[in-house]
Design an enzyme around this catalytic site. Structure first.
Site, PDB file in Angstrom:
ATOM      1  N   CYS A  16      39.563  33.707  42.277  1.00 44.06           N
ATOM      2  CA  CYS A  16      40.606  33.337  43.282  1.00 44.06           C
ATOM      3  C   CYS A  16      41.450  34.403  43.121  1.00 44.06           C
ATOM      4  O   CYS A  16      41.713  35.129  41.968  1.00 44.06           O
ATOM      5  CB  CYS A  16      40.967  32.041  43.095  1.00 44.06           C
ATOM      6  SG  CYS A  16      39.914  30.786  43.352  1.00 44.06           S
ATOM      7  N   GLY A  43      38.933  36.636  47.319  1.00 48.93           N
ATOM      8  CA  GLY A  43      38.408  35.519  47.908  1.00 48.93           C
ATOM      9  C   GLY A  43      38.626  35.659  49.198  1.00 48.93           C
ATOM     10  O   GLY A  43      39.779  35.930  49.641  1.00 48.93           O
ATOM     11  N   ASN A 118      43.399  29.755  39.601  1.00 53.65           N
ATOM     12  CA  ASN A 118      42.344  30.643  39.604  1.00 53.65           C
ATOM     13  C   ASN A 118      41.841  30.195  38.266  1.00 53.65           C
ATOM     14  O   ASN A 118      42.274  30.401  37.104  1.00 53.65           O
ATOM     15  CB  ASN A 118      43.011  31.810  39.780  1.00 53.65           C
ATOM     16  CG  ASN A 118      41.710  33.101  39.403  1.00 53.65           C
ATOM     17  OD1 ASN A 118      42.003  34.287  38.829  1.00 53.65           O
ATOM     18  ND2 ASN A 118      40.498  32.658  39.684  1.00 53.65           N
ATOM     19  N   GLY A 119      40.573  29.931  38.222  1.00 50.58           N
ATOM     20  CA  GLY A 119      39.925  29.589  36.799  1.00 50.58           C
ATOM     21  C   GLY A 119      39.108  28.437  37.152  1.00 50.58           C
ATOM     22  O   GLY A 119      38.629  27.776  37.992  1.00 50.58           O
ATOM     23  N   CYS A 253      38.102  38.002  30.432  1.00 48.61           N
ATOM     24  CA  CYS A 253      37.120  38.173  31.120  1.00 48.61           C
ATOM     25  C   CYS A 253      36.615  39.582  31.258  1.00 48.61           C
ATOM     26  O   CYS A 253      37.326  40.393  31.869  1.00 48.61           O
ATOM     27  CB  CYS A 253      36.995  37.527  32.439  1.00 48.61           C
ATOM     28  SG  CYS A 253      35.726  37.887  33.522  1.00 48.61           S
ATOM     29  N   TYR A 259      33.720  44.275  37.523  1.00 43.74           N
ATOM     30  CA  TYR A 259      33.597  44.087  39.070  1.00 43.74           C
ATOM     31  C   TYR A 259      34.764  43.462  39.803  1.00 43.74           C
ATOM     32  O   TYR A 259      35.111  43.733  40.935  1.00 43.74           O
ATOM     33  CB  TYR A 259      32.404  43.090  39.103  1.00 43.74           C
ATOM     34  CG  TYR A 259      32.214  42.579  40.783  1.00 43.74           C
ATOM     35  CD1 TYR A 259      31.750  43.475  41.590  1.00 43.74           C
ATOM     36  CD2 TYR A 259      32.497  41.220  40.833  1.00 43.74           C
ATOM     37  CE1 TYR A 259      31.387  43.060  42.853  1.00 43.74           C
ATOM     38  CE2 TYR A 259      32.263  40.897  42.036  1.00 43.74           C
ATOM     39  CZ  TYR A 259      31.906  41.726  43.117  1.00 43.74           C
ATOM     40  OH  TYR A 259      31.574  41.121  44.591  1.00 43.74           O
ATOM     41  N   CYS A 400      28.158  31.502  33.617  1.00 43.95           N
ATOM     42  CA  CYS A 400      29.767  31.343  33.203  1.00 43.95           C
ATOM     43  C   CYS A 400      30.340  30.027  33.430  1.00 43.95           C
ATOM     44  O   CYS A 400      30.131  29.288  34.372  1.00 43.95           O
ATOM     45  CB  CYS A 400      30.596  32.357  34.061  1.00 43.95           C
ATOM     46  SG  CYS A 400      32.168  32.438  34.047  1.00 43.95           S
ATOM     47  N   CYS A 451      35.823  38.177  26.724  1.00 40.18           N
ATOM     48  CA  CYS A 451      34.864  37.210  26.780  1.00 40.18           C
ATOM     49  C   CYS A 451      33.768  38.054  27.314  1.00 40.18           C
ATOM     50  O   CYS A 451      33.845  38.826  28.420  1.00 40.18           O
ATOM     51  CB  CYS A 451      35.185  36.089  27.734  1.00 40.18           C
ATOM     52  SG  CYS A 451      33.795  35.187  28.243  1.00 40.18           S
ATOM     53  N   CYS A 454      28.703  35.804  29.541  1.00 39.63           N
ATOM     54  CA  CYS A 454      27.500  35.888  30.463  1.00 39.63           C
ATOM     55  C   CYS A 454      26.469  37.200  30.122  1.00 39.63           C
ATOM     56  O   CYS A 454      25.391  37.145  30.524  1.00 39.63           O
ATOM     57  CB  CYS A 454      27.823  35.999  31.960  1.00 39.63           C
ATOM     58  SG  CYS A 454      29.247  37.514  32.033  1.00 39.63           S
TER      59      CYS A 454
HETATM   60  S1  SF4 Z   1      31.202  34.385  30.926  1.00 37.49           S
HETATM   61 FE1  SF4 Z   1      31.350  36.524  32.025  1.00 37.49          FE
HETATM   62  S2  SF4 Z   1      32.088  36.212  34.159  1.00 37.49           S
HETATM   63 FE2  SF4 Z   1      32.614  34.355  32.735  1.00 37.49          FE
HETATM   64  S3  SF4 Z   1      34.586  34.632  31.963  1.00 37.49           S
HETATM   65 FE3  SF4 Z   1      33.134  35.360  30.566  1.00 37.49          FE
HETATM   66  S4  SF4 Z   1      32.692  37.545  30.682  1.00 37.49           S
HETATM   67 FE4  SF4 Z   1      33.892  36.567  32.608  1.00 37.49          FE
END
Ligand code: SF4
Length: 477
Positions: A16, A43, A118-119, A253, A259, A400, A451, A454
């Protein structure tokens, strides 16, 4: 072998955009409109703005579609509001409705409040159960509403104090802009999953999901909102507070760099463009590419990495897949037939460039493979001699839980199938991904501050049993 059908479902990557503006003297609703336009990539499903008028009433305008469809610039230009928040959202197919559009507003005991988020709150189900047992009635399925409900249980506190108390109880990923009579508030979760930036022009302050939203307004990027920081912007300027919870680590993230974010944004001091280009360079470093005539990309998501790949390998880049920029979300629909048509209308390979030639085709990621399979088949129709698919991130193998609506592992191509099977199904002569270490090196931040769940399943403790939930999203595969 992969079933072609398993590659052909829709998937949303949920992000978002939030934006807030405060001015001691100027009307800023139109600036929020412009800021949201710059965040449109985060978005496209709905957009909304909220402000508090001189009668202490919350005003909100929300609509479905792109910012220019949902909101009227001319109306906002005439709106007498010096503190305004806004939101752009993309939902999953089932959640695409006006009632889920944000900002969400409430008349709190001590004054009106509006919030845009957002989140994804990973403890939302537990919070909702607790709140409903205390008598709360939820108006929506949005986890954002839990924040307002938590505030409502602090009726003797000021809205700002109640918000701080509420945020002490939520877990997961959030960047918030909140409007209250005390001023414009912005908050970022203690892990810093999503980016949130502060901008300034003279005495005017701006808060945006990404710094790319500031240049349009002639504002300068000041800094990121720190993980766990809450800022209150009012007539006394900007004040910084800390949430009463500590995370112990940052957890930004990494997919923002791969992306989601716009290439002209700066996150945690790192240019998204440079990080993405470096991903392409490192992808090229991992192999020797012989007999390839040119490098092309899936526009726009793969283009920056493709330029890096071309620069590193010395193979020329050709804009050989053209994106039709005038196709709106009309073509992004939850039926397979229309979706395939949408990809064909949006992306078009140049037959004269591909015919009898060999190309490396770069994209940012593969989730289920819908777009990759369709684009490769279109290029095959141009009679390309060979097509080598290169992905500028590691295989996406895990869902995710932090606001991005990836499918369950069972539907992720890389979770179920070998690299060779994926290459065969999408029709590529070869397929390679960037390694996890090369991706984090390209981002350039300490790996333990990113993070990458994924890609590697390394979630924050306990989150692997959470249900993925998105507040908003963006079709990307
Ligand atoms: S799991 Fe992947 S898409 Fe989700 S916050 Fe972590 S790095 Fe980002």
């Amino acid at each position: 072998m992969i079933s072609p059908r398993s590659f052909s479902e829709a998937v949303s990557r949920l992000v978002c955009g939030v934006f807030g503006a405060f001015s001691p003297r100027d009307y800023v609703a139109e600036e929020v409109y412009l800021g949201l336009s710059a965040l449109q990539h985060r978005g496209q499903e709905s957009a909304g703005v909220a402000w508090i008028d001189s009668d202490r009433r919350i005003n909100v305008i929300k609509g479905m579609g792109l910012v220019y469809e949902a909101l009227s610039q001319s109306v906002l230009a005439e709106t007498p509001a010096r503190s305004v928040i806004g939101h752009v959202r993309y939902s999953t197919a089932g959640g695409s409705m006006l009632q889920n559009a944000q900002p969400i507003c409430a008349n709190y005991a001590k004054g009106p409040v509006a919030v845009a988020h957002n989140g994804n709150l990973t403890n939302f189900d537990a919070l909702r159960n607790t709140l409903e047992n205390r008598g709360a009635i939820f108006q929506s399925t949005s986890d954002t509403e839990a924040i307002l409900q938590l505030m409502a249980h602090q009726p003797r506190r000021s809205p700002f104090e109640a918000l701080m108390r509420a945020l002490a109880e939520v877990e997961g990923a959030y960047c918030l802009v909140v409007l209250m009579e005390e001023g414009l508030v912005a908050a970022r979760d203690p892990w810093g999953f999503r980016p949130l930036s502060i901008g300034r022009r003279g005495d005017n302050y701006y808060v945006a999901s990404e710094s790319c939203a500031f240049s349009l307004l002639g504002a300068s990027f000041v800094r990121d909102v720190e993980p766990g920081e809450v800022i209150l912007i009012g007539s006394g300027g900007l004040k910084s507070y800390r949430l009463p919870v500590e995370s112990g680590k940052k957890w930004l993230c990494s997919f923002e760099y791969v992306y989601f974010a716009r290439p002209d944004s700066i996150i945690e001091g790192r240019s998204v463009y440079e990080a993405r280009q470096e991903m392409g360079r490192r992808l090229a470093q991992s192999e020797s590419v012989d007999g390839v005539d040119f490098v092309a990309s899936f526009p726009d998501s793969g283009t920056t990495a493709a330029l890096g790949f071309a620069a590193e390998s010395g193979i020329p880049f050709e804009a050989a897949v053209v994106r039709n920029r005038y196709v709106g979300r009309t073509f992004i629909q939850p039926t397979q037939k229309v979706r395939e048509l949408g990809v064909r209308i949006k992306l078009s390979p140049s037959p004269s460039l591909f015919k009898d030639r060999s190309a490396v085709l770069v994209d940012d990621s593969i989730v289920r493979g819908t777009t990759a399979g369709l684009v490769v088949s279109m290029i095959r129709e141009c009679r390309a001699r060979a097509l080598h698919l290169r992905i500028s991130s590691p295989p996406v193998r895990f869902p995710c839980f932090y606001g991005i609506d990836t499918p369950s592992s069972g539907d992720l191509a890389a979770a179920k199938y070998s690299l060779n099977d994926i290459a065969k199904t999408v029709g590529a002569d070869s397929l390679r991904y960037l390694s996890a270490s090369a991706m984090t090196d390209a981002i350039g931040l300490p790996p333990d501050s990113l993070c990458t769940a994924c890609f590697d399943g390394n979630y924050l403790d306990g989150d692997s049993s959470s249900s993925p939930r998105g507040c908003c999203g963006k079709i990307f595969d």
